[in-house]
Design an enzyme around this catalytic site. Structure first.
Site, PDB file in Angstrom:
ATOM      1  N   GLY A  62      25.046  11.105  22.840  1.00 37.98           N
ATOM      2  CA  GLY A  62      25.925  11.097  21.673  1.00 37.98           C
ATOM      3  C   GLY A  62      26.757   9.847  21.488  1.00 37.98           C
ATOM      4  O   GLY A  62      27.672   9.839  20.671  1.00 37.98           O
ATOM      5  N   SER A  65      32.808   6.407  19.373  1.00 36.46           N
ATOM      6  CA  SER A  65      32.288   7.734  19.704  1.00 36.46           C
ATOM      7  C   SER A  65      33.089   8.360  20.844  1.00 36.46           C
ATOM      8  O   SER A  65      33.435   7.685  21.821  1.00 36.46           O
ATOM      9  CB  SER A  65      30.825   7.632  20.152  1.00 36.46           C
ATOM     10  OG  SER A  65      29.999   7.219  19.086  1.00 36.46           O
ATOM     11  N   ASP A  69      16.132  11.873  20.276  1.00 34.44           N
ATOM     12  CA  ASP A  69      16.572  12.657  19.118  1.00 34.44           C
ATOM     13  C   ASP A  69      16.372  14.118  19.506  1.00 34.44           C
ATOM     14  O   ASP A  69      15.237  14.542  19.742  1.00 34.44           O
ATOM     15  CB  ASP A  69      15.733  12.283  17.890  1.00 34.44           C
ATOM     16  CG  ASP A  69      16.163  13.031  16.631  1.00 34.44           C
ATOM     17  OD1 ASP A  69      16.554  14.220  16.738  1.00 34.44           O
ATOM     18  OD2 ASP A  69      16.097  12.438  15.545  1.00 34.44           O
ATOM     19  N   VAL A  70      17.457  14.874  19.567  1.00 29.93           N
ATOM     20  CA  VAL A  70      17.381  16.247  20.098  1.00 29.93           C
ATOM     21  C   VAL A  70      16.619  17.215  19.196  1.00 29.93           C
ATOM     22  O   VAL A  70      16.314  18.330  19.614  1.00 29.93           O
ATOM     23  CB  VAL A  70      18.787  16.834  20.409  1.00 29.93           C
ATOM     24  CG1 VAL A  70      19.444  16.091  21.558  1.00 29.93           C
ATOM     25  CG2 VAL A  70      19.670  16.843  19.163  1.00 29.93           C
ATOM     26  N   TYR A  79      35.326  21.861   6.605  1.00 33.28           N
ATOM     27  CA  TYR A  79      34.520  21.876   7.840  1.00 33.28           C
ATOM     28  C   TYR A  79      33.313  22.809   7.674  1.00 33.28           C
ATOM     29  O   TYR A  79      32.241  22.575   8.223  1.00 33.28           O
ATOM     30  CB  TYR A  79      35.377  22.240   9.057  1.00 33.28           C
ATOM     31  CG  TYR A  79      34.766  21.765  10.360  1.00 33.28           C
ATOM     32  CD1 TYR A  79      34.482  20.410  10.556  1.00 33.28           C
ATOM     33  CD2 TYR A  79      34.473  22.655  11.388  1.00 33.28           C
ATOM     34  CE1 TYR A  79      33.905  19.969  11.736  1.00 33.28           C
ATOM     35  CE2 TYR A  79      33.903  22.219  12.570  1.00 33.28           C
ATOM     36  CZ  TYR A  79      33.626  20.871  12.739  1.00 33.28           C
ATOM     37  OH  TYR A  79      33.057  20.439  13.919  1.00 33.28           O
ATOM     38  N   LYS A 104      29.752  25.375  15.107  1.00 26.46           N
ATOM     39  CA  LYS A 104      30.590  25.279  16.320  1.00 26.46           C
ATOM     40  C   LYS A 104      30.880  26.666  16.901  1.00 26.46           C
ATOM     41  O   LYS A 104      31.001  26.819  18.121  1.00 26.46           O
ATOM     42  CB  LYS A 104      31.900  24.536  16.031  1.00 26.46           C
ATOM     43  CG  LYS A 104      31.738  23.042  15.728  1.00 26.46           C
ATOM     44  CD  LYS A 104      31.096  22.249  16.846  1.00 26.46           C
ATOM     45  CE  LYS A 104      31.273  20.754  16.656  1.00 26.46           C
ATOM     46  NZ  LYS A 104      30.465  19.956  17.615  1.00 26.46           N
ATOM     47  N   THR A 147      36.408   8.919  14.217  1.00 26.83           N
ATOM     48  CA  THR A 147      35.115   8.389  14.662  1.00 26.83           C
ATOM     49  C   THR A 147      34.219   8.245  13.431  1.00 26.83           C
ATOM     50  O   THR A 147      34.619   8.581  12.322  1.00 26.83           O
ATOM     51  CB  THR A 147      34.441   9.367  15.635  1.00 26.83           C
ATOM     52  OG1 THR A 147      34.131  10.559  14.925  1.00 26.83           O
ATOM     53  CG2 THR A 147      35.328   9.695  16.820  1.00 26.83           C
TER      54      THR A 147
HETATM   55  P1  NAD Z   1      29.951  10.207  16.520  1.00 23.86           P
HETATM   56  O1  NAD Z   1      29.394  10.095  15.135  1.00 23.86           O
HETATM   57  O2  NAD Z   1      30.327   8.986  17.217  1.00 23.86           O
HETATM   58  O3  NAD Z   1      28.981  11.077  17.435  1.00 23.86           O
HETATM   59  C1  NAD Z   1      28.044  12.002  16.937  1.00 23.86           C
HETATM   60  C2  NAD Z   1      26.757  11.703  17.677  1.00 23.86           C
HETATM   61  O4  NAD Z   1      25.750  12.668  17.372  1.00 23.86           O
HETATM   62  C3  NAD Z   1      26.155  10.328  17.310  1.00 23.86           C
HETATM   63  O5  NAD Z   1      26.024   9.549  18.466  1.00 23.86           O
HETATM   64  C4  NAD Z   1      24.802  10.675  16.732  1.00 23.86           C
HETATM   65  O6  NAD Z   1      23.813   9.715  17.030  1.00 23.86           O
HETATM   66  C5  NAD Z   1      24.535  11.987  17.459  1.00 23.86           C
HETATM   67  N1  NAD Z   1      23.461  12.751  16.828  1.00 23.86           N
HETATM   68  C6  NAD Z   1      23.419  13.331  15.597  1.00 23.86           C
HETATM   69  N2  NAD Z   1      22.218  13.889  15.379  1.00 23.86           N
HETATM   70  C7  NAD Z   1      21.481  13.678  16.513  1.00 23.86           C
HETATM   71  C8  NAD Z   1      20.156  14.002  16.904  1.00 23.86           C
HETATM   72  N3  NAD Z   1      19.323  14.655  16.069  1.00 23.86           N
HETATM   73  N4  NAD Z   1      19.728  13.636  18.145  1.00 23.86           N
HETATM   74  C9  NAD Z   1      20.554  12.970  18.986  1.00 23.86           C
HETATM   75  N5  NAD Z   1      21.815  12.624  18.656  1.00 23.86           N
HETATM   76  C10 NAD Z   1      22.272  12.975  17.441  1.00 23.86           C
HETATM   77  O7  NAD Z   1      31.220  11.185  16.315  1.00 23.86           O
HETATM   78  P2  NAD Z   1      32.120  11.954  17.389  1.00 23.86           P
HETATM   79  O8  NAD Z   1      33.346  12.320  16.645  1.00 23.86           O
HETATM   80  O9  NAD Z   1      32.217  11.182  18.636  1.00 23.86           O
HETATM   81  O10 NAD Z   1      31.299  13.313  17.620  1.00 23.86           O
HETATM   82  C11 NAD Z   1      30.868  13.742  18.900  1.00 23.86           C
HETATM   83  C12 NAD Z   1      31.086  15.241  19.049  1.00 23.86           C
HETATM   84  O11 NAD Z   1      32.480  15.507  19.042  1.00 23.86           O
HETATM   85  C13 NAD Z   1      30.472  16.086  17.948  1.00 23.86           C
HETATM   86  O12 NAD Z   1      29.937  17.268  18.508  1.00 23.86           O
HETATM   87  C14 NAD Z   1      31.681  16.442  17.094  1.00 23.86           C
HETATM   88  O13 NAD Z   1      31.478  17.641  16.395  1.00 23.86           O
HETATM   89  C15 NAD Z   1      32.713  16.590  18.184  1.00 23.86           C
HETATM   90  N6  NAD Z   1      34.117  16.558  17.742  1.00 23.86           N
HETATM   91  C16 NAD Z   1      34.591  15.520  16.997  1.00 23.86           C
HETATM   92  C17 NAD Z   1      35.930  15.504  16.597  1.00 23.86           C
HETATM   93  C18 NAD Z   1      36.485  14.393  15.740  1.00 23.86           C
HETATM   94  O14 NAD Z   1      37.528  14.598  15.111  1.00 23.86           O
HETATM   95  N7  NAD Z   1      35.877  13.214  15.700  1.00 23.86           N
HETATM   96  C19 NAD Z   1      36.784  16.555  16.983  1.00 23.86           C
HETATM   97  C20 NAD Z   1      36.264  17.591  17.772  1.00 23.86           C
HETATM   98  C21 NAD Z   1      34.930  17.582  18.142  1.00 23.86           C
HETATM   99  C1  IMJ Z   2      34.387  17.015   9.452  1.00 24.34           C
HETATM  100  C2  IMJ Z   2      34.260  17.548   8.172  1.00 24.34           C
HETATM  101  C3  IMJ Z   2      35.322  18.158   7.518  1.00 24.34           C
HETATM  102  C4  IMJ Z   2      36.544  18.283   8.145  1.00 24.34           C
HETATM  103  C5  IMJ Z   2      36.673  17.756   9.430  1.00 24.34           C
HETATM  104  C6  IMJ Z   2      35.611  17.113  10.091  1.00 24.34           C
HETATM  105  N1  IMJ Z   2      37.754  17.715  10.288  1.00 24.34           N
HETATM  106  C7  IMJ Z   2      37.397  17.114  11.451  1.00 24.34           C
HETATM  107  C8  IMJ Z   2      36.057  16.696  11.362  1.00 24.34           C
HETATM  108  C9  IMJ Z   2      39.078  18.275   9.959  1.00 24.34           C
HETATM  109  C10 IMJ Z   2      38.290  16.929  12.613  1.00 24.34           C
HETATM  110  C11 IMJ Z   2      35.251  15.952  12.409  1.00 24.34           C
HETATM  111  N2  IMJ Z   2      34.502  16.895  13.271  1.00 24.34           N
HETATM  112  C12 IMJ Z   2      35.258  17.761  14.139  1.00 24.34           C
HETATM  113  C13 IMJ Z   2      33.104  17.002  13.269  1.00 24.34           C
HETATM  114  O1  IMJ Z   2      32.586  17.795  14.038  1.00 24.34           O
HETATM  115  C14 IMJ Z   2      32.284  16.220  12.355  1.00 24.34           C
HETATM  116  C15 IMJ Z   2      30.960  16.506  12.170  1.00 24.34           C
HETATM  117  C16 IMJ Z   2      30.111  15.885  11.177  1.00 24.34           C
HETATM  118  C17 IMJ Z   2      30.506  14.830  10.361  1.00 24.34           C
HETATM  119  C18 IMJ Z   2      29.621  14.295   9.435  1.00 24.34           C
HETATM  120  C19 IMJ Z   2      30.008  13.198   8.493  1.00 24.34           C
HETATM  121  C20 IMJ Z   2      28.803  12.394   8.023  1.00 24.34           C
HETATM  122  C21 IMJ Z   2      27.596  13.244   7.736  1.00 24.34           C
HETATM  123  N3  IMJ Z   2      27.416  14.398   8.443  1.00 24.34           N
HETATM  124  C22 IMJ Z   2      28.329  14.861   9.337  1.00 24.34           C
HETATM  125  N4  IMJ Z   2      27.972  15.902  10.130  1.00 24.34           N
HETATM  126  C23 IMJ Z   2      28.838  16.393  11.041  1.00 24.34           C
HETATM  127  O2  IMJ Z   2      26.769  12.867   6.891  1.00 24.34           O
END
Ligand code: NAD
Ligand code: IMJ
Length: 261
Positions: free
Chosen positions: A17, A23, A68-69, A157, A164, A195
């Site tokens: 990821g 990230s 790619d998962v 969301y 989730k 991110t």
């Molecule tokens: P990020 O975009 O840096 O990471 C998301 C990753 O998912 C990327 O590296 C992307 O390549 C990978 N991915 C998507 N589809 C894929 C596939 N088919 N095969 C392999 N990899 C794939 O963003 P992030 O915020 O670091 O997200 C990482 C995790 O943290 C996610 O599960 C996200 O839901 C979770 N998360 C994010 C936040 C936030 O606010 N950013 C908060 C809580 C949880």
């Molecule tokens: C994402 C969407 C809406 C509200 C959100 C988020 N809030 C937070 C996030 C409040 C914190 C980030 N988050 C926790 C995620 O898990 C994001 C997942 C995500 C984001 C994108 C954006 C670009 C895209 N597809 C995505 N798929 C998953 O094309």
């Protein structure tokens, strides 16, 4: 470079990821290197190969592999690449939904959009655990990243919240299946972090400011804090914890009504 005090010395972790240096998986990789882990990074396809290879070099990653998962053949190829290696930790930091499903009313979610979010963001934990747990021959720790939108309604969301919720249920069932092999499975529920997966989300800056105003610690979540909790869960210190979700969110999720100031 301390010797005995590194919490992950002698352990190998695979981290799925990393897309860029923002990230959450990158912050976890940094914390794991600091604690002496040998790390293996995977990236999602050719589009990210050059970036992740560059970041992996900087981190001192032992290996950088494609996966790619959503492609079973790529998961199988990953397992073949790893043949003979012992794995101690798997970090799953992957989510995806169609952008339009993160802005329209949840009611409008299409079947395809729903299934895509589930496939990438929750089923992938099951397929990754099934593929890689046989390499965890001395027990181990599987971690995934989740968000409060699984248990509360968070604007926009939507389908990701449902994915989730399923992911967190997967954590519990996988913990039950793998416990006898001393493999633990847990989630880290991180507060909002800017991110790539947060960029372009409507009003994300307002979400960050709102959380910082309400959270007990009166600030947002630093990705390094998520990294440190991932160290705990991946290390001997986490040995009694499985099937759980740990909130690393400056305390936000405990608040009911905001105290007047
Ligand atoms: P990020 O975009 O840096 O990471 C998301 C990753 O998912 C990327 O590296 C992307 O390549 C990978 N991915 C998507 N589809 C894929 C596939 N088919 N095969 C392999 N990899 C794939 O963003 P992030 O915020 O670091 O997200 C990482 C995790 O943290 C996610 O599960 C996200 O839901 C979770 N998360 C994010 C936040 C936030 O606010 N950013 C908060 C809580 C949880
Ligand atoms: C994402 C969407 C809406 C509200 C959100 C988020 N809030 C937070 C996030 C409040 C914190 C980030 N988050 C926790 C995620 O898990 C994001 C997942 C995500 C984001 C994108 C954006 C670009 C895209 N597809 C995505 N798929 C998953 O094309």
């Amino acid at each position: 470079m301390e010797l005995m005090s590194q919490l992950l010395a002698g352990k190998t972790a695979i981290i799925l990821g990393v897309a860029n240096k923002w990230s959450i998986a990158y912050a976890i990789a940094e914390a794991y290197r600091r604690e002496g882990a040998r790390i293996i990074l995977t990236y999602q396809g050719d589009r990210l190969k050059a970036t992740v290879e560059e970041l992996g070099k900087e981190l001192g990653a032992a290996r950088i592999l494609n996966c790619d998962v959503t492609k079973p053949e790529e998961l199988e190829a990953l397992v073949s690449e790893m043949a003979g290696e012992r794995l101690d930790v798997v970090v799953h930091s992957i989510a995806f939904a169609n952008r339009e499903d993160l802005s329209r009313p949840f009611l409008e979610t299409s079947r395809d959009g729903y299934l895509l979010a589930q496939e990438v963001s929750s089923y992938s934990l099951v397929s990754v655990a099934r593929a890689l747990s046989p390499l965890m021959t001395e027990g181990g720790s599987i971690l995934t990243l989740t968000y409060l939108g699984s248990v509360r309604v968070i604007p926009n969301y939507n389908v990701m919240g449902v994915a989730k919720a399923a992911l967190e249920a997967c954590v519990r069932y996988l913990a039950s299946d793998l416990g006898a092999k001393n493999i633990r499975v847990n989630g880290i529920s991180a507060g909002p972090i800017k991110t790539a997966s947060a960029r372009g989300i409507k009003d994300f800056s307002k979400v960050l400011d709102g959380v910082a105003a309400v959270a007990p610690l009166k600030r947002n979540t630093d990705p390094a804090e998520v990294g440190d909790t991932a160290v705990f869960l991946g290390s001997h210190l986490g040995r009694g914890v499985t099937g759980n979700v740990i909130y690393v969110d400056a305390g936000f999720q405990v608040m009911g009504l905001q105290a007047p100031d």
